[in-house]
Design a protein around this motif. Structure first.
Motif, PDB file in Angstrom:
ATOM      1  N   GLY A 128       0.835  -1.199   0.000  1.00 40.42           N
ATOM      2  CA  GLY A 128       0.000   0.000   0.000  1.00 40.42           C
ATOM      3  C   GLY A 128       0.861   1.237   0.000  1.00 40.42           C
ATOM      4  N   PRO A 129       0.213   2.406  -0.129  1.00 41.96           N
ATOM      5  CA  PRO A 129       0.989   3.635  -0.273  1.00 41.96           C
ATOM      6  C   PRO A 129       1.859   3.912   0.957  1.00 41.96           C
ATOM      7  CG  PRO A 129      -1.347   4.112   0.011  1.00 41.96           C
ATOM      8  CD  PRO A 129      -1.218   2.633  -0.160  1.00 41.96           C
ATOM      9  N   ASN A 130       3.058   4.325   0.691  1.00 34.89           N
ATOM     10  CA  ASN A 130       3.971   4.825   1.724  1.00 34.89           C
ATOM     11  C   ASN A 130       4.462   3.780   2.716  1.00 34.89           C
ATOM     12  OD1 ASN A 130       3.819   7.499   0.650  1.00 34.89           O
ATOM     13  ND2 ASN A 130       1.767   7.580   1.524  1.00 34.89           N
ATOM     14  N   ARG A 131       4.237   2.537   2.398  1.00 33.47           N
ATOM     15  CA  ARG A 131       4.851   1.475   3.193  1.00 33.47           C
ATOM     16  C   ARG A 131       5.606   0.596   2.205  1.00 33.47           C
ATOM     17  NH1 ARG A 131       4.324  -1.526   7.955  1.00 33.47           N
ATOM     18  NH2 ARG A 131       2.893  -0.025   8.869  1.00 33.47           N
ATOM     19  N   GLY A 132       6.829   0.249   2.563  1.00 33.26           N
ATOM     20  CA  GLY A 132       7.606  -0.507   1.592  1.00 33.26           C
ATOM     21  C   GLY A 132       8.584  -1.452   2.242  1.00 33.26           C
ATOM     22  N   ILE A 133       9.133  -2.308   1.388  1.00 31.60           N
ATOM     23  CA  ILE A 133      10.059  -3.315   1.868  1.00 31.60           C
ATOM     24  C   ILE A 133      11.243  -3.353   0.911  1.00 31.60           C
ATOM     25  CG2 ILE A 133       8.995  -5.275   0.620  1.00 31.60           C
ATOM     26  CD1 ILE A 133       9.254  -6.730   3.449  1.00 31.60           C
ATOM     27  N   GLY A 134      12.439  -3.552   1.465  1.00 30.53           N
ATOM     28  CA  GLY A 134      13.635  -3.528   0.613  1.00 30.53           C
ATOM     29  C   GLY A 134      14.653  -4.549   1.058  1.00 30.53           C
ATOM     30  N   LEU A 135      15.432  -4.986   0.086  1.00 33.24           N
ATOM     31  CA  LEU A 135      16.429  -6.037   0.321  1.00 33.24           C
ATOM     32  C   LEU A 135      17.815  -5.516  -0.048  1.00 33.24           C
ATOM     33  CD1 LEU A 135      17.193  -9.201   0.538  1.00 33.24           C
ATOM     34  CD2 LEU A 135      16.796  -9.242  -1.929  1.00 33.24           C
ATOM     35  N   ALA A 136      18.799  -5.983   0.674  1.00 35.85           N
ATOM     36  CA  ALA A 136      20.183  -5.756   0.248  1.00 35.85           C
ATOM     37  C   ALA A 136      21.032  -6.893   0.781  1.00 35.85           C
ATOM     38  CB  ALA A 136      20.703  -4.416   0.756  1.00 35.85           C
ATOM     39  N   THR A 137      22.136  -7.141   0.100  1.00 43.03           N
ATOM     40  CA  THR A 137      23.059  -8.166   0.583  1.00 43.03           C
ATOM     41  C   THR A 137      24.466  -7.583   0.589  1.00 43.03           C
ATOM     42  OG1 THR A 137      23.573  -9.084  -1.578  1.00 43.03           O
ATOM     43  CG2 THR A 137      21.643  -9.971  -0.482  1.00 43.03           C
ATOM     44  N   SER A 138      25.358  -8.288   1.250  1.00 45.58           N
ATOM     45  CA  SER A 138      26.726  -7.774   1.321  1.00 45.58           C
ATOM     46  C   SER A 138      27.690  -8.846   1.790  1.00 45.58           C
ATOM     47  CB  SER A 138      26.795  -6.571   2.265  1.00 45.58           C
ATOM     48  OG  SER A 138      26.235  -6.894   3.515  1.00 45.58           O
ATOM     49  N   ALA A 139      28.965  -8.490   1.737  1.00 45.47           N
ATOM     50  CA  ALA A 139      30.025  -9.381   2.212  1.00 45.47           C
ATOM     51  C   ALA A 139      31.082  -8.526   2.885  1.00 45.47           C
ATOM     52  CB  ALA A 139      30.647 -10.133   1.034  1.00 45.47           C
ATOM     53  N   TYR A 140      31.792  -9.105   3.834  1.00 46.07           N
ATOM     54  CA  TYR A 140      32.865  -8.341   4.477  1.00 46.07           C
ATOM     55  C   TYR A 140      34.015  -9.252   4.848  1.00 46.07           C
ATOM     56  CZ  TYR A 140      34.868  -4.273   6.786  1.00 46.07           C
ATOM     57  OH  TYR A 140      35.671  -3.214   7.123  1.00 46.07           O
ATOM     58  N   MET A 141      35.136  -8.634   5.100  1.00 41.27           N
ATOM     59  CA  MET A 141      36.368  -9.374   5.360  1.00 41.27           C
ATOM     60  C   MET A 141      36.437  -9.895   6.801  1.00 41.27           C
ATOM     61  SD  MET A 141      38.704  -5.951   5.614  1.00 41.27           S
ATOM     62  CE  MET A 141      40.195  -6.753   5.157  1.00 41.27           C
ATOM     63  N   SER A 167      32.512 -12.858   5.386  1.00 39.78           N
ATOM     64  CA  SER A 167      31.173 -13.085   5.946  1.00 39.78           C
ATOM     65  C   SER A 167      30.150 -12.568   4.942  1.00 39.78           C
ATOM     66  CB  SER A 167      31.022 -12.342   7.270  1.00 39.78           C
ATOM     67  OG  SER A 167      30.860 -10.955   7.029  1.00 39.78           O
ATOM     68  N   PHE A 168      28.930 -13.066   5.046  1.00 39.68           N
ATOM     69  CA  PHE A 168      27.878 -12.664   4.096  1.00 39.68           C
ATOM     70  C   PHE A 168      26.600 -12.311   4.858  1.00 39.68           C
ATOM     71  CE2 PHE A 168      30.945 -15.130   1.827  1.00 39.68           C
ATOM     72  CZ  PHE A 168      31.097 -14.437   0.633  1.00 39.68           C
ATOM     73  N   THR A 169      25.879 -11.338   4.301  1.00 35.77           N
ATOM     74  CA  THR A 169      24.678 -10.838   4.976  1.00 35.77           C
ATOM     75  C   THR A 169      23.571 -10.590   3.967  1.00 35.77           C
ATOM     76  OG1 THR A 169      26.031  -9.661   6.590  1.00 35.77           O
ATOM     77  CG2 THR A 169      23.763  -8.959   6.413  1.00 35.77           C
ATOM     78  N   ALA A 170      22.349 -10.872   4.372  1.00 38.37           N
ATOM     79  CA  ALA A 170      21.188 -10.415   3.604  1.00 38.37           C
ATOM     80  C   ALA A 170      20.228  -9.773   4.591  1.00 38.37           C
ATOM     81  CB  ALA A 170      20.514 -11.581   2.889  1.00 38.37           C
ATOM     82  N   GLN A 171      19.710  -8.627   4.205  1.00 38.76           N
ATOM     83  CA  GLN A 171      18.782  -7.935   5.098  1.00 38.76           C
ATOM     84  C   GLN A 171      17.565  -7.440   4.343  1.00 38.76           C
ATOM     85  OE1 GLN A 171      20.604  -4.865   7.611  1.00 38.76           O
ATOM     86  NE2 GLN A 171      22.264  -6.291   8.082  1.00 38.76           N
ATOM     87  N   VAL A 172      16.452  -7.424   5.076  1.00 39.37           N
ATOM     88  CA  VAL A 172      15.225  -6.844   4.557  1.00 39.37           C
ATOM     89  C   VAL A 172      14.753  -5.797   5.549  1.00 39.37           C
ATOM     90  CG1 VAL A 172      12.784  -7.280   4.084  1.00 39.37           C
ATOM     91  CG2 VAL A 172      14.529  -8.837   3.190  1.00 39.37           C
ATOM     92  N   ALA A 173      14.394  -4.630   5.021  1.00 38.63           N
ATOM     93  CA  ALA A 173      13.877  -3.553   5.868  1.00 38.63           C
ATOM     94  C   ALA A 173      12.443  -3.261   5.476  1.00 38.63           C
ATOM     95  CB  ALA A 173      14.719  -2.300   5.689  1.00 38.63           C
ATOM     96  N   GLU A 174      11.617  -2.999   6.474  1.00 44.09           N
ATOM     97  CA  GLU A 174      10.244  -2.557   6.196  1.00 44.09           C
ATOM     98  C   GLU A 174      10.079  -1.158   6.773  1.00 44.09           C
ATOM     99  OE1 GLU A 174       7.208  -5.498   6.869  1.00 44.09           O
ATOM    100  OE2 GLU A 174       5.631  -3.973   6.939  1.00 44.09           O
ATOM    101  N   VAL A 175       9.648  -0.239   5.930  1.00 46.92           N
ATOM    102  CA  VAL A 175       9.594   1.165   6.360  1.00 46.92           C
ATOM    103  C   VAL A 175       8.214   1.764   6.079  1.00 46.92           C
ATOM    104  CG1 VAL A 175      12.036   1.444   5.748  1.00 46.92           C
ATOM    105  CG2 VAL A 175      10.276   2.250   4.169  1.00 46.92           C
ATOM    106  N   VAL A 176       7.959   2.859   6.799  1.00 43.74           N
ATOM    107  CA  VAL A 176       6.785   3.672   6.531  1.00 43.74           C
ATOM    108  C   VAL A 176       7.284   5.092   6.287  1.00 43.74           C
ATOM    109  CG1 VAL A 176       4.621   4.575   7.450  1.00 43.74           C
ATOM    110  CG2 VAL A 176       5.335   2.254   8.016  1.00 43.74           C
TER     111      VAL A 176
END
Ligand code: FAD
Ligand code: SF4
Ligand code: FES
Ligand code: FES
Lengths: 165, 322, 772
Positions: C431-444, C616-625
Motif C-alpha cells: 500500500g501507499p507509503n509502506r515498503g520493503i527492501g532487500l540488500a546483501t553484502s560481504a565483508y572481510m 562473511s555474508f549478509t542479507a537484510q530486509v527492511a520494512e519502512v513507513v
C-alpha cells in the motif's frame, strides 16, 4: 537559615545505605561527588550535559542525571548508585537479566540503564512495554541497538512478577 | 569532565526568603531542576556568582484546585508530576501531553514547570561551548561577544531570533493560563500570552528580582486543545516546531506556533481563514505568517513546510476531539 | 566439532560480563593514581592557518600548572599507515581544522588545566580553507600538507585505479545500462566513553600508559616513536573500553600528550576528551561522492561496472590510504563480476580527519551498488532477490580481482530473510507509503597483509593450565565490548571440554600479553581465535596423552569438565586431576599458539589491501513507513541473516548484528557530520548529532547462518562489521518500494525525502501534462 551564600557546604547524605558527611565546594556536581569524592566510579559520563543518561542515579528513589545535578541537591537524601543495586552480593533481577541477555556489550551505558530501570520497577512493578521503552528512551546505548536491553528489561519484568520466561 | 564555574549556593525554604535573596543578590540565578541552567553553565553561557536553589521551597511543589474551578500548579512541580496528575490529565490534557514530550523521562522527573516556562531561548549558533562560540566569533546573545559580533541567523539585523523552545508554553497560552510572579515588592499575575518578548536576548518579561511561583489555569475551555511537537527523535530532542490548536465549536479555532522565534505566537486571521476555507485555509494562513529561521541545525525551508502540515494536523485533532 | 554441552555455541552471559553490570568494571577514567595531574588542550579556532607564535607564559604562571607542551616539544611525525606519516601530537607550523590540538597543559585538576589552556595566546595567519572535493582537486588551492608540494599537486592523498577484464566489452554485452550519482555522508562513531588516557612515569625512565584504545599494539609503537623511547620501556594497557567501532584505532593526541606530560612532570597524568572533543578527534566515515555505471543483460547477468569515488577525508591521512583501496576492492563482492573498473580519490580537507568506522570503506560503495541493483532489476523486470541470487559468488572460487572465496552461505541468508520477512509477498503490495527492501553484502575477516609489512604472526595467544583446573589465556587482543574475551575462553574451553568460566582471560597489556594487531577489520575471531585454538590443541594433546596412559586406552575424550575413555565413561578423571597428571609428565603446562594467514597467491601483485582469509555474508530486509507530508521515515523492522561461519556464542553474535543494524539505521536516517562554511562542526554533541534512541531503532530480527568455514576457529568468521553493510541500502530500497523515490543521497532525513517526493510529484504532473 543562612542568607549569606556558601562557597563550601557540609553535605550529609546516605549513599547506598552508608551515612556520609563531607565538605564540598558549592559547584560540585553529584556525579563528581560520587566519582571523585566517594570513589564510586560505577556511574559514568558520556556527555556531561544531560544528553545521554550514563550518569543516572536515584535520589530518594527518583532518577536523576547526576552530571547536571548539584551535589547540594542530595542534602539529607538517600542516594542509590549502581554499586548499591546488588544487595548482599546477590544480583538484582534486572542485573541478572542483563547478564543472561548480554545486554551489556561495552558496558559503559549499563549503569545508567540499570538505574533508570530500577527506578521504574520500584515504582511500577509490572510496567508495560511502552513504559519500558519510555525509560530506555532516556538513555543512549551505542552498542546494542537496545534490542538486548529491551529483552533484558522484559525478562526482569517477567521474573519479578513470577512469570516464567 | 566539563567543570562548572565557581559559585555559591543559597537554599531558601520559603517563597519570601527566596524573594529576599533575589533582592539581596541581584546577580544570582534561580535553580530549580537545573536541567536547563547547568548544561548552559557548563557551556559557559553565563557565570552567576550565586545560585538560589528552589528545591527546598515546598510551597512551590503543590497542585491545588482554584476557587474558579481551575488549577494552580506550583512552579516547582516536576514535569513528571504535572504529566501524571489526574486533574491535569482530565482538565488540561494538552499540558500533560506536552510535559511527556519534553527531553526524556529522567529529565521530566527532574525539570519543573516553572523552569520550563523560564527556559532560555535556544539557537544552534549559541547553545555551544565556549571554544565553539569563540571559533565562530560569538553572536549577539553571547554575554562576552567580541566587538563586531553578528547574528548568524540574520547577519544584517540587530535583533536575536533564538527560538522559544518550552514545550508547555503554547498549550498554556491556549488555556489562557497566567503565571504568578513574586518579589519583595509583592505579587503580580501575567498572562502566559504576555510573558514573552520579541528578542531572544531579552525574551522574558520578568523583573530580575521576581520569582515565578505558580501557573494558574482557569477552568478549561469548551473545546479541545491539542499539542504537537515536531522533533528529530522520539526522545531527548528540543522541538523543531511546536503547534497548539484549540477548537471551540462556538468560537472557532485558535492556533499557536512556537520554536520559530523568541516567543510563542498566536496566529492572527485564524477566524477569518476558518470561515473562508476551514482547516486547509487556516494551515495556509499559518504557512504564510510563520517563517522559521536557521536557528536549528535542521533546515529552515523544511521547517517552514512543516508549519502547514503541523497546523493542519493539530487543528484536525482538536476538531475531531470535540 | 562442538559437543552438546560445549561452551562453543552456548548462549548467554559473557565470562567477563558481571563487572559491567554491577559497576565494578574499571574504565580508564575510573583509575586514579597518587599525585595524578590532569591534561587539557588548547585547540585551533581556525580551519587552516599558519602558527606565527605561541605564548604560554600566562598559562605557566597560573598556580597549579605544572607543564605546557607545544608542537616543538613533540616534532616526530606519525601515522598508522607507514606511507602516510602526516600527524603530530600537537600542531607543528600549521593548524588544519577547527579543533586541531595546538598546546597541552598539565595541572593539578581539570578546571585549572582548562583555564590555563585558554590562557595560551596563539597568533595565527589564516589561510584559505579547502572544504570540498572541488577544492581538494584544484591545484590552485593551498596544500594542507605543504611539505608534499610538487608542481601541480592537489590535496589528493591517494588515487587508486584498478581495472579487471574488459569493461568496454562488458558494457557492450549489456541490454540495460544505468548510471547514477550517489552521495554518502560523513558520520562518526560516538562511543559512549570518550577517549581517555592515563600515563605513569617510572623512576627508571619507563612508562605505563592506560588508554581507551582498540589497538594497543599500534599505540605502543607510536608512543615509543613520538617520545623517542625504546619500545621495551613502554607498556600500554587497555582497561575496559566503552566501545570504539573503529573510532579508537588511531593513536590520539591525548594519549601522546599524557605520556609526554608525565615524562616532563614526573607525575601521572590523566588526559580525557570531553564529548565535543571526540567530534574533533573523529576518524569516522568518509563523506563520499560516487558515480556508478552498471550493465545487465535482460536475463539478469551483470556484465560490467564502472565506479568512481571521491572522499573528503579531513585534515590527516589516518587509515585513508586503505580506505581508497577498500572503496573498490569490495565493490563487487558478494557478486560475480568479470569486467569492471574503479577509480577512487581520498582527499584532504580542512575538517576533522576521517578514518575507519565499522564497515570501513565498504559502506559507501555498498550503498551505491545495492541501490543500483534494485534499479537494474526494476529496469529488466526481474525481482531484486532473483537478480542478486543469479549473480551471487560461489564457494571455493576466486573473484576477478583475485580474492579467494571459501565458505559462502549467502543463498541461505537470502532465502531465510525472504521467508522470515515475507518480502516476496509484500514487495509492491504494502500500500501507499509502506515498503520493503532487500540488500546483501560481504565483508572481510581480517587482512591477509598487515599494515606494517612483516612475516611475523598477526595474532598470538599464550595459555597456561593451572593445577587447580583453571586455564589462563593471555592475548594482545582488545575487547572493547564485542566479546572477544569470551570468544577466546569459549574456544579454549571448547577444545578442553571445560566450562568457559574456568578460563581467565588477560588481554591487551603490551607488558604481559603477546602481540596482537588489535581490534579492527573484523580480524579478532578469525585470527586470535585460531591462535587460541592452536595453543589449546597443544595442551589438549599433552593432557590427552597423560590421561590415556593413566586410563589405559587411547579413546580418551575431554568433556563436561571430565576426562574419560569413551568406552569407559564411569572411570572419569576431573579436569584438574588430568592437568596434574599431565604436569607430572610434561612439566608446567604453558603453550603458545599463533595465527598467520595462509599465503594466498594473487594474480594481482598490487592487490595487497583487501584480501582476507575468509568473508562473511549478509542479507537484510527492511520494512519502512514514509510520511509523505513530512518526509519522516520510520524503519519498523529489519530482518538480518548473517553468515558468521559459526556462532561461538549466539547471544553475542546476535548482539553484534543488532549493533550493526542499529548503527546502519543511524547512518540511514539522520547521522551526518555537518560543518559551517568555515569548517566549524555544526553539531558536536549527543543532543544535536542525531544518533538513534530506542524510538528510532527498529525491531531487529536476527537470523544466524552457519557456513562453518574450514579455516575459521570452530568454523567461525566475523559478525562485528559485515552486517552493517546491508542496512542502509535495504532501507533505501524499501523507501523506493514505499513511495517510488530513489534516495541516492543519504541520510534520508525528512527534508531530503520530502524533496524527493515533491520532485516525483512534479515529474508525474509534467508527464501527465505532456501525455494529455
Ligand atoms: C537533553 C535535554 C533535552 C531537553 N529537551 C527539552 C524539550 O524538548 N523541551 C523543553 O521544553 N525543554 C527541554 N529541556 C530543558 C529542560 O529540561 C526543561 O525545559 C525543564 O522544564 C526546565 O526546568 P528546570 O526546573 O530544570 O529548570 P532550571 O534549569 O532549573 O531553570 C531554567 C531557567 O529558569 C529559571 N527558573 C527556574 N525556576 C524559576 C522560577 N521559579 N522563577 C523564575 N525563574 C526560574 C532559572 O534561573 C533558569 O534560567 C531539555 C533539557 C535537556 C538537558
Ligand atoms: S539568533 Fe542570532 S544572535 Fe540570537 S543566538 Fe542565534 S545567532 Fe545569536
Ligand atoms: S553524562 Fe549525564 S547525561 Fe550524559
Ligand atoms: S553497551 Fe556499549 S554503549 Fe551500551
Amino acid at each position: 537559615m543562612p542568607t549569606e551564600p556558601d562557597d563550601d557546604l557540609v553535605l550529609t547524605l546516605r549513599v547506598n545505605g552508608d551515612r556520609r558527611r563531607l565538605l564540598i565546594p558549592a559547584n560540585r556536581t553529584l556525579l563528581n561527588l560520587l566519582r571523585q569524592d566517594l570513589g564510586l566510579t560505577g556511574s559514568k559520563h558520556g556527555c556531561d550535559v544531560g544528553d545521554c543518561g550514563a550518569c543516572t542515579v536515584l535520589v530518594n528513589g527518583a532518577p536523576r542525571l547526576s552530571c547536571i545535578t548539584l551535589a547540594a541537591e542530595a542534602q539529607d537524601a538517600e542516594l542509590l548508585t549502581v554499586e548499591g543495586v546488588a544487595v548482599g552480593g546477590a544480583l538484582h533481577p534486572i542485573q541478572a537479566a542483563f547478564h543472561e541477555q548480554v545486554a551489556a556489550q561495552c558496558g559503559y551505558c549499563t549503569p545508567g540503564f540499570v538505574m533508570a530501570l530500577k527506578a521504574l520497577f520500584d515504582e511500577r512493578p509490572d510496567p508495560t512495554d511502552a513504559e519500558l521503552n519510555e525509560v530506555l528512551g532516556a538513555n543512549i546505548c551505542r552498542c546494542t541497538g537496545y534490542t538486548k536491553i529491551l529483552a533484558a528489561a522484559r525478562q526482569a519484568r517477567e521474573r519479578m512478577n513470577g512469570r516464567s520466561t | 569532565m566539563l567543570p562548572l564555574p565557581t559559585f555559591s549556593v543559597l537554599s531558601p525554604r520559603a517563597v519570601s526568603d527566596a524573594a529576599q535573596m533575589l533582592t539581596d543578590h541581584p546577580q544570582a540565578r534561580l535553580i530549580a531542576g537545573g536541567t536547563d541552567l547547568l548544561p548552559s553553565m557548563k557551556y559557559g553561557l553565563f557565570t552567576p556568582p550565586t545560585l538560589i536553589r528552589l528545591g527546598g521551597v515546598s510551597a512551590l511543589q503543590e497542585i491545588s484546585v482554584t476557587e474558579a474551578g481551575g488549577l494552580r500548579i506550583g512552579a516547582g512541580v516536576t514535569l513528571r508530576a504535572v504529566g501524571r496528575d489526574v486533574r491535569v490529565l482530565s482538565l488540561y490534557p494538552a499540558l500533560a501531553a506536552a510535559t511527556r514530550t519534553i527531553a526524556t523521562s529522567t529529565i521530566q522527573a527532574m525539570g519543573t514547570l516553572g523552569g520550563n516556562l523560564m527556559l532560555d531561548t535556544r539557537c544552534a549558533w549559541y547553545n555551544q561551548s565556549t571554544f565553539w562560540r569563540g571559533a565562530l566569533g560569538g553572536c549577539l546573545k553571547c554575554h562576552s561577544a567580541p566587538e563586531g559580533a553578528i547574528c548568524h541567523v540574520a547577519p544584517k539585523g540587530k535583533g536575536c531570533y533564538a527560538a522559544h523552545s518550552a514545550d508547555t508554553a503554547p498549550g498554556l497560552l491556549l488555556y489562557d493560563a497566567e503565571v504568578e510572579l513574586v518579589s519583595t515588592r509583592g505579587a503580580r499575575r501575567v498572562a502566559v500570552a504576555a510573558l514573552y518578548g520579541d528578542d531572544g536576548r531579552d525574551w522574558i518579561r520578568r523583573a530580575p528580582d521576581e520569582l515565578l511561583t505558580a501557573v494558574i489555569l482557569p477552568p478549561p475551555p469548551a473545546g479541545r486543545v491539542v499539542h504537537r511537537k515536531l522533533r528529530a527523535r522520539g526522545s531527548i530532542d528540543y522541538p523543531l516546531l511546536l503547534t497548539a490548536a484549540a477548537f471551540d465549536p462556538d468560537r472557532g479555532p485558535r492556533v499557536v506556533v512556537s520554536s520559530v522565534g523568541p516567543r510563542p505566537v498566536e496566529l492572527g486571521g485564524v477566524a477569518e481563514a476558518w470561515e473562508a476555507g476551514g482547516v486547509e485555509a487556516v494551515a495556509e494562513a499559518a504557512y504564510k505568517q510563520v517563517s522559521p529561521l536557521s536557528t536549528h541545525v535542521w533546515p529552515a525551508p523544511w521547517r517552514k513546510k512543516m508549519v502547514r502540515v503541523e497546523v493542519r494536523r493539530a487543528l484536525e485533532a482538536a476538531i475531531s476531539g470535540v | 566439532m562442538s559437543e552438546p554441552d560445549s561452551p562453543v555455541g552456548r548462549r548467554g552471559g559473557k565470562i567477563d560480563g558481571l563487572p559491567k553490570i554491577t559497576g565494578a568494571a574499571r574504565f580508564t577514567d575510573d583509575l586514579t593514581l597518587p599525585g595524578m595531574l590532569h591534561g587539557a588542550f588548547n585547540r585551533s579556532p581556525h580551519a587552516h592557518a599558519r602558527i606565527l607564535s605561541i605564548d604560554v607564559s600566562a598559562a605557566l604562571a597560573l598556580p597549579g600548572v605544572y607543564a605546557v607542551l607545544t608542537g616543538a616539544d613533540l616534532p616526530t611525525p606519525y601515522g598508522v599507515i607507514p606511507v602516510a606519516q602526516d600527524e603530530h601530537a600537537l600542531a607543528v607550523g600549521k593548524v588544519l581544522f577547527i579543533g586541531d590540538e595546538v598546546a597541552a597543559v598539565a595541572a593539578v585538576d581539570q578546571e585549572t588545566a582548562r583555564r590555563a589552556a585558554a590562557l595560551i595566546r596563539v597568533e595565527y595567519e589564516p589561510l584559505e580553507g579547502v572544504f570540498t572535493i572541488e577544492d581538494a582537486l584544484n591545484p590552485d588551492k593551498p596544500l594542507l600538507h605543504d611539505e608534499r608540494r610538487r608542481k601541480g599537486d592537489t590535496n589528493v592523498l591517494r588515487r587508486v585505479f584498478q581495472k579487471y577484464g574488459d569493461p568496454a566489452a562488458g558494457f557492450a554485452e549489456a541490454d540495460v545500462i544505468i548510471e547514477s550519482n550517489y552521495d554518502y555522508p560523513g558520520s562518526t562513531h560516538v562511543p559512549l566513553e570518550t577517549q581517555v588516557a592515563l600515563a605513569q612515569p617510572h623512576p627508571d625512565g619507563k612508562l605505563t600508559l592506560w588508554s581507551s584504545t582498540q589497538i594497543p599494539h599500534y599505540l605502543h609503537r607510536i608512543v615509543s616513536k613520538v617520545l623517542g623511547m625504546r619500545e621495551q620501556d613502554v607498556r600500554v594497557i587497555k582497561p575496559d573500553v566503552g566501545a570504539g567501532y573503529g573510532g579508537k584505532s588511531d593513536p590520539f593526541a591525548n594519549e601522546l600528550c599524557a605520556a609526554a606530560l608525565a615524562r616532563k612532570t614526573g607525575r601521572p597524568v590523566k588526559f580525557i576528551l570531553d564529548r565535543e572533543e571526540v567530534f574533533y578527534a573523529h576518524r569516522g566515515r568518509h563523506p563520499t561522492r560516487m558515480t556508478l555505471k552498471m550493465g545487465v543483460t535482460n536475463d539478469g547477468r551483470i556484465t560490467a561496472a564502472d565506479f568512481k569515488a571521491w572522499a573528503a577525508g579531513g585534515a590527516y591521512a589516518s587509515y585513508g590510504v586503505v580506505t581508497a583501496y577498500y572503496f573498490g576492492v569490495f565493490l563487487p563482492l558478494p557478486y560475480k563480476l568479470d569486467h569492471w573498473q574503479f577509480e577512487s580519490h581520498r582527499c584532504y580537507t580542512n575538517h576533522p580527519p576521517c578514518g575507519p568506522k565499522r564497515g570501513h570503506g565498504a559502506i559507501q560503495p555498498r550503498f551505491a551498488l545495492e541501490l543500483h541493483l534494485d534499479k537494474l532489476a526494476n529496469a529488466i523486470g526481474m525481482s531484486p532477490d532473483a537478480l542478486r541470487l543469479k549473480n551471487c559468488v560461489e564457494p571455493d572460487t576466486e573473484t576477478s580481482n583475485g580474492l579467494r572465496i571459501t565458505s559462502v552461505a549467502l543463498k541461505e541468508c537470502v532465502d531465510k530473510v525472504l521467508a522470515a520477512s515475507g518480502y516476496l509477498e509484500k514487495r509492491g503490495k504494502l500500500g501507499p507509503n509502506r515498503g520493503i527492501g532487500l540488500a546483501t553484502s560481504a565483508y572481510m575477516c581480517g587482512a591477509l597483509h598487515p599494515i606494517v609489512q612483516s612475516e611475523m604472526p598477526q595474532s598470538a595467544v599464550q595459555i597456561c593450565a593451572d593445577r587447580s583446573g583453571r586455564v589462563s589465556i593471555l592475548s594482545g587482543t582488545a575487547d572493547i565490548g564485542q566479546g572477544s574475551n569470551h570468544m577466546l575462553a569459549a574456544i579454549v574451553a571448547g577444545r578442553l571440554g571445560i566450562p568457559e568460566t574456568d578460563c581467565v582471560v588477560l588481554e591487551a597489556d603490551t607488558g604481559l600479553t603477546p602481540v596482537d594487531l588489535g581490534s579492527y577489520s573484523s580480524r579478532v575471531t578469525f585470527f586470535a581465535g585460531n591462535a587460541a585454538k592452536m595453543a589449546a590443541d597443544q595442551l589438549y594433546a599433552v593432557m590427552r596423552a597423560a590421561a590415556a596412559e593413566k586410563l589405559g586406552g587411547e579413546d580418551v575424550v575431554m568433556l563436561g569438565g571430565k576426562v574419560f575413555r569413551e568406552s569407559a565413561p564411569e572411570k572419569a578423571l576431573d579436569f584438574a586431576e588430568a592437568v596434574q597428571l599431565a604436569e607430572e609428565r610434561h612439566g608446567t603446562l604453558g603453550f603458545v599458539g599463533h595465527y598467520k594467514p595462509p599465503k594466498i597467491g594473487n594474480r594481482f601483485r598490487r592487490q595487497s589491501v583487501g584480501p582476507s582469509p575468509a568473508y562473511s555474508f549478509t542479507a537484510q530486509v527492511a520494512e519502512v513507513v514514509v510520511d509523505p507530508e513530512t518526509g519522516f521515515v520510520t524503519v519498523e523492522r529489519i530482518w538480518a541473516a548473517h553468515d558468521c561461519g559459526k556462532a561461538l556464542n549466539p547471544t553475542i553474535v546476535e548482539g553484534q548484528i543488532e549493533g550493526c543494524v542499529y548503527m546502519g539505521v543511524g547512518e540511514a536516517l539522520a547521522e551526518e557530520q555537518s560543518y559551517t562554511k568555515h569548517g566549524l562542526h555544526r553539531a558536536p554533541s549527543i543532543l544535536e548529532y542525531k544518533i538513534p534512541t530506542v524510538f528510532e531503532t527498529p525491531e531487529i530480527i536476527t537470523i544466524i547462518v552457519e557456513s562453518n568455514d574450514k579455516e575459521g576457529p570452530f568454523g567461525a568468521k566475523e559478525a562485528g562489521e559485515g552486517p552493517q553493510l546491508s542496512t542502509v541500502p535495504a532501507i533505501a530500497n524499501a523507501i523506493f518500494d514505499a513511495c517510488g523515490v530513489w534516495m541516492n543521497e543519504a541520510p534520508f532525513t525528512p527534508d531530503r525525502v520530502l524533496k524527493a517526493i515533491e520532485r516525483r510529484d512534479r515529474e508525474a504532473r509534467r508527464a501527465s501534462f505532456d501525455g494529455a
